[in-house]
Design an enzyme around this catalytic site. Structure first.
Site, PDB file in Angstrom:
ATOM      1  N   HIS A  89      21.872  10.318   6.032  1.00 42.11           N
ATOM      2  CA  HIS A  89      20.477   9.886   6.201  1.00 42.11           C
ATOM      3  C   HIS A  89      20.439   8.436   6.669  1.00 42.11           C
ATOM      4  O   HIS A  89      21.335   7.648   6.346  1.00 42.11           O
ATOM      5  CB  HIS A  89      19.667  10.063   4.908  1.00 42.11           C
ATOM      6  CG  HIS A  89      20.054   9.158   3.781  1.00 42.11           C
ATOM      7  ND1 HIS A  89      19.476   7.920   3.591  1.00 42.11           N
ATOM      8  CD2 HIS A  89      20.944   9.309   2.773  1.00 42.11           C
ATOM      9  CE1 HIS A  89      20.005   7.353   2.508  1.00 42.11           C
ATOM     10  NE2 HIS A  89      20.901   8.173   2.007  1.00 42.11           N
ATOM     11  N   ASP A 105      17.362   6.643   6.540  1.00 43.02           N
ATOM     12  CA  ASP A 105      16.258   5.899   5.905  1.00 43.02           C
ATOM     13  C   ASP A 105      16.867   5.084   4.772  1.00 43.02           C
ATOM     14  O   ASP A 105      17.993   5.362   4.329  1.00 43.02           O
ATOM     15  CB  ASP A 105      15.180   6.855   5.377  1.00 43.02           C
ATOM     16  CG  ASP A 105      15.723   7.848   4.367  1.00 43.02           C
ATOM     17  OD1 ASP A 105      16.803   8.432   4.623  1.00 43.02           O
ATOM     18  OD2 ASP A 105      15.101   8.041   3.294  1.00 43.02           O
ATOM     19  N   ASP A 134      24.323   2.700   2.075  1.00 44.88           N
ATOM     20  CA  ASP A 134      23.446   3.837   1.751  1.00 44.88           C
ATOM     21  C   ASP A 134      22.379   3.959   2.824  1.00 44.88           C
ATOM     22  O   ASP A 134      21.301   3.435   2.675  1.00 44.88           O
ATOM     23  CB  ASP A 134      22.839   3.622   0.360  1.00 44.88           C
ATOM     24  CG  ASP A 134      21.995   4.798  -0.105  1.00 44.88           C
ATOM     25  OD1 ASP A 134      22.046   5.853   0.539  1.00 44.88           O
ATOM     26  OD2 ASP A 134      21.254   4.649  -1.097  1.00 44.88           O
ATOM     27  N   GLU A 151      15.538  10.983   2.974  1.00 45.14           N
ATOM     28  CA  GLU A 151      16.342  11.249   1.776  1.00 45.14           C
ATOM     29  C   GLU A 151      15.873  10.439   0.581  1.00 45.14           C
ATOM     30  O   GLU A 151      15.761  10.946  -0.528  1.00 45.14           O
ATOM     31  CB  GLU A 151      17.823  10.967   2.054  1.00 45.14           C
ATOM     32  CG  GLU A 151      18.762  11.590   1.026  1.00 45.14           C
ATOM     33  CD  GLU A 151      19.064  10.713  -0.183  1.00 45.14           C
ATOM     34  OE1 GLU A 151      19.626  11.222  -1.156  1.00 45.14           O
ATOM     35  OE2 GLU A 151      18.711   9.506  -0.164  1.00 45.14           O
ATOM     36  N   GLU A 152      15.570   9.171   0.826  1.00 44.02           N
ATOM     37  CA  GLU A 152      15.176   8.303  -0.297  1.00 44.02           C
ATOM     38  C   GLU A 152      13.803   8.693  -0.837  1.00 44.02           C
ATOM     39  O   GLU A 152      13.387   8.216  -1.882  1.00 44.02           O
ATOM     40  CB  GLU A 152      15.176   6.820   0.132  1.00 44.02           C
ATOM     41  CG  GLU A 152      16.524   6.301   0.610  1.00 44.02           C
ATOM     42  CD  GLU A 152      17.596   6.224  -0.485  1.00 44.02           C
ATOM     43  OE1 GLU A 152      17.341   6.671  -1.617  1.00 44.02           O
ATOM     44  OE2 GLU A 152      18.692   5.736  -0.177  1.00 44.02           O
ATOM     45  N   ASP A 155      27.458  10.176   1.093  1.00 49.68           N
ATOM     46  CA  ASP A 155      26.254   9.429   0.714  1.00 49.68           C
ATOM     47  C   ASP A 155      26.308   8.968  -0.738  1.00 49.68           C
ATOM     48  O   ASP A 155      25.300   8.968  -1.424  1.00 49.68           O
ATOM     49  CB  ASP A 155      25.020  10.319   0.972  1.00 49.68           C
ATOM     50  CG  ASP A 155      23.735   9.576   0.700  1.00 49.68           C
ATOM     51  OD1 ASP A 155      23.751   8.336   0.749  1.00 49.68           O
ATOM     52  OD2 ASP A 155      22.711  10.232   0.418  1.00 49.68           O
ATOM     53  N   HIS A 195      20.788   0.596  -3.468  1.00 53.14           N
ATOM     54  CA  HIS A 195      19.399   0.425  -3.946  1.00 53.14           C
ATOM     55  C   HIS A 195      19.145  -0.966  -4.525  1.00 53.14           C
ATOM     56  O   HIS A 195      18.060  -1.217  -5.038  1.00 53.14           O
ATOM     57  CB  HIS A 195      19.022   1.473  -5.001  1.00 53.14           C
ATOM     58  CG  HIS A 195      18.961   2.869  -4.465  1.00 53.14           C
ATOM     59  ND1 HIS A 195      18.244   3.869  -5.059  1.00 53.14           N
ATOM     60  CD2 HIS A 195      19.513   3.434  -3.363  1.00 53.14           C
ATOM     61  CE1 HIS A 195      18.374   4.986  -4.370  1.00 53.14           C
ATOM     62  NE2 HIS A 195      19.160   4.741  -3.323  1.00 53.14           N
TER      63      HIS A 195
HETATM   64  C1  LIG Z   1      23.091   9.010  -3.734  1.00 50.86           C
HETATM   65  C2  LIG Z   1      22.129   8.731  -2.606  1.00 50.86           C
HETATM   66  N1  LIG Z   1      22.662   7.706  -1.778  1.00 50.86           N
HETATM   67  C3  LIG Z   1      20.784   8.315  -3.146  1.00 50.86           C
HETATM   68  O1  LIG Z   1      20.548   7.142  -3.288  1.00 50.86           O
HETATM   69  N2  LIG Z   1      19.922   9.282  -3.465  1.00 50.86           N
HETATM   70  C4  LIG Z   1      18.632   9.037  -4.063  1.00 50.86           C
HETATM   71  C5  LIG Z   1      17.803  10.264  -3.784  1.00 50.86           C
HETATM   72  C6  LIG Z   1      16.610  10.442  -4.624  1.00 50.86           C
HETATM   73  C7  LIG Z   1      16.577  11.058  -5.816  1.00 50.86           C
HETATM   74  N3  LIG Z   1      15.299  11.030  -6.201  1.00 50.86           N
HETATM   75  C8  LIG Z   1      14.586  10.437  -5.270  1.00 50.86           C
HETATM   76  N4  LIG Z   1      15.401  10.078  -4.305  1.00 50.86           N
HETATM   77  C9  LIG Z   1      18.791   8.790  -5.542  1.00 50.86           C
HETATM   78  O2  LIG Z   1      19.713   9.317  -6.180  1.00 50.86           O
HETATM   79  O3  LIG Z   1      17.955   8.039  -6.097  1.00 50.86           O
HETATM   80 ZN   LIG Z   2      19.810   5.932  -1.768  1.00 50.59          ZN
HETATM   81 ZN   LIG Z   3      21.793   7.785   0.193  1.00 51.62          ZN
END
Ligand SMILES: C[C@H](N)C(=O)N[C@@H](Cc1c[nH]cn1)C(=O)O
Ligand SMILES: [Zn+2]
Ligand SMILES: [Zn+2]
Length: 491
Positions: free
Chosen positions: A105, A107, A138, A170-171, A199, A449
């Site tokens: 992803h 984004d 990420d 994805e986020e 990811d 994040h």
């Molecule tokens: C692991 C991946 N890079 C990521 O950050 N995924 C997010 C996706 C998500 C889950 N709920 C809302 N968005 C995460 O694990 O927070």
């Molecule tokens: Zn993420």
């Molecule tokens: Zn991610």
């Protein structure tokens, strides 16, 4: 291909990658410069612009590119927002070669310099061998590392057919993706042999890992509203039931100071801990002090590595993310907000059912609220629900990836699970029934994040090599598997 010509090709490929480092970093700089934040509606056009860059990059590789329009989605305030397209790409169709589909992803999570970044989050900046920028690890860096590896092969020799699924939501929960996968299952995915996702990050700052499981995520909004407008706290404070006071009581009821979730029934269906799993947590190398240092906190809720891993991988967790509508700027504003929305999520683990979790959360919050005798309006919703994922480590994918890691990094990877969520992992597994691997190249201290997210130059470049080496390994293993199964049929 003989083993000597395979290792010659590998040498050539590694040399090509080393020789093109600055081009690869320039590409990452260009991608990081796009504020493709899928969480904030105002930046949606940037996500869409990012998808165009991806399509162009894949087309430049020689891939056939299909930008699939997913329509739009509605925000809680009723506003319609276009969804970014999902890019489906394809390169190579040799029936002798395995077909590997890569998911990534482009984004990112929100980022502002004022949040405490040392450098501008959207200007990739190299300091002491680390490349800082939102999305560096990420997930823009790993997506580009895969593309770089494919480019290297295209420049020399294709041993794998490539497919790409690149998304921009994805986020924000991969909106619209599940439907597309279902629609494409008999078409785009029909000849895919293996699916690779890169990811997430290693468990350690230095030791590579392969991931065979991840938690799901159920995201909740809890809204409390009084009248239709904000009020002066001198004129109305002390005589009304304040929405934020109600909300804080509701949020406070969710988890106790030991981290235990207070929602009745929430642990009921968590898979039982097997002896095998317990042993795995005991035997895994995991540096608690390093992990603490990466987080910047002084103390964890648990004191041993086994307990920490259990609570990251085996048990659900509940996190509170924020309150919409509450005053959060510097200074004092003596107001009573009329409507506030608390946001929290529950990372769920195998055997937990999303609809049961939702019901348990709603019943719990309604119960707490009713005991407050508040005349305010309560609304609980679950805007997002992603399921956990668990893979079979005996799959050839894991063998090939392990060999590639040993070759490039000189050591065997950790086999790990991940506490975070990649919603598409479980979707791929359920819908396509193909084998899926999570093959991270980022390190535990990359700060996904967080402020000052980074990927090291070393991981980005060696990660590109590890993907390239994986192409050779999976192509060898795939051929071997086919030859053996053909021989078994003849006999
Ligand atoms: C692991 C991946 N890079 C990521 O950050 N995924 C997010 C996706 C998500 C889950 N709920 C809302 N968005 C995460 O694990 O927070
Ligand atoms: Zn993420
Ligand atoms: Zn991610």
């Amino acid at each position: 291909m003989s083993s000597s010509s395979s290792s010659e090709l590998e040498m050539e490929i590694f040399q090509y990658i080393d020789g093109h480092q600055s081009d690869f970093i320039k590409d990452l700089k260009e991608w990081v410069a796009v504020q493709s934040d899928s969480v904030q509606p105002d930046l949606r056009k940037e996500v869409i612009r990012m998808m165009v860059l991806v399509a162009d990059r894949l087309a430049a590789l020689g891939a056939t590119v299909n930008s699939v329009n997913l329509g739009s989605h509605q925000l809680p305030n009723g506003q319609d927002l276009p969804l970014p397209p999902v890019i489906l790409g394809e390169l190579g169709r040799d029936p002798q070669n395995p077909t590997v589909c890569f998911y990534g992803h482009v984004d990112v999570q929100p980022a502002k310099k004022e949040d405490g970044w040392k450098t501008d989050p959207y200007t990739l900046t190299e300091i002491n061998g680390n490349l800082y920028g939102r999305g560096a690890t990420d997930n823009k860096g790993p997506v580009l590392a895969w593309i770089n590896a494919v480019e290297t092969f295209r420049a020399l020799k294709l041993v794998v057919n490539f497919k790409f699924v690149i998304e921009g939501m994805e986020e924000a929960g991969s909106l619209g993706l599940e439907k597309l996968l279902e629609e494409e299952n008999q078409c785009f995915f029909s000849d895919v042999d293996y699916i690779v996702i890169s990811d997430n990050v290693w468990l350690s700052n230095k030791k590579p890992a392969l991931t065979y499981g991840s938690r799901g995520n159920a995201c909740f909004f809890v809204e409390v509203e009084c009248g239709g407008k904000d009020l002066h706290s001198g004129t109305f404070g002390g005589i009304i039931h304040e929405p934020l006071t109600d909300l804080i009581a509701l949020l406070d009821s969710l988890v106790d100071p030991t981290g235990h979730i207070q929602i009745p029934g929430i642990y009921d269906s968590v898979a039982a801990l097997t002896e095998e799993e317990r042993k795995l947590y005991e035997s895994i190398e995991f540096d608690l002090e390093e992990h603490k240092k990466n987080s910047g906190v002084k103390k964890f809720l648990y004191g041993t590595k086994e307990e920490i891993l259990l609570h990251l991988w085996h048990y659900p967790s509940l996190s509170i993310h924020g309150i919409e509508g509450a005053f959060h700027e510097p200074g004092i504003k003596t107001v009573i907000p009329s409507k506030v929305i608390g946001k929290f999520s529950i990372r769920q683990v195998p055997h937990m059912d999303l609809s049961v979790v939702k019901q348990q959360v709603v019943e719990h919050l309604e119960g707490v609220f009713s005991r407050r005798n508040s005349p305010n309006k309560l609304k609980v919703s679950m805007p997002l629900g992603a399921k956990p994922w668990l893979a079979d480590v005996n799959d050839p994918l894991y063998k090939a990836a392990r060999r590639a890691i040993k070759k490039v990094f000189g050591e065997d990877p950790d086999f790990i699970r991940d506490g975070s969520t990649v919603p598409v992992a479980r979707m791929f597994q359920t819908i396509t029934r193909k084998s899926v691997i999570m093959f991270p190249i980022g390190a535990a201290d990359d700060g996904e994040h967080s402020q000052n997210e980074k990927i090291s130059r070393h991981n980005y470049i060696e990660g590109t090599k590890v993907f390239a080496s994986f192409f050779l390994e999976i192509s060898k293993l795939h051929r071997h598997l086919h030859e053996t199964s053909n021989m078994e049929i003849k006999n």
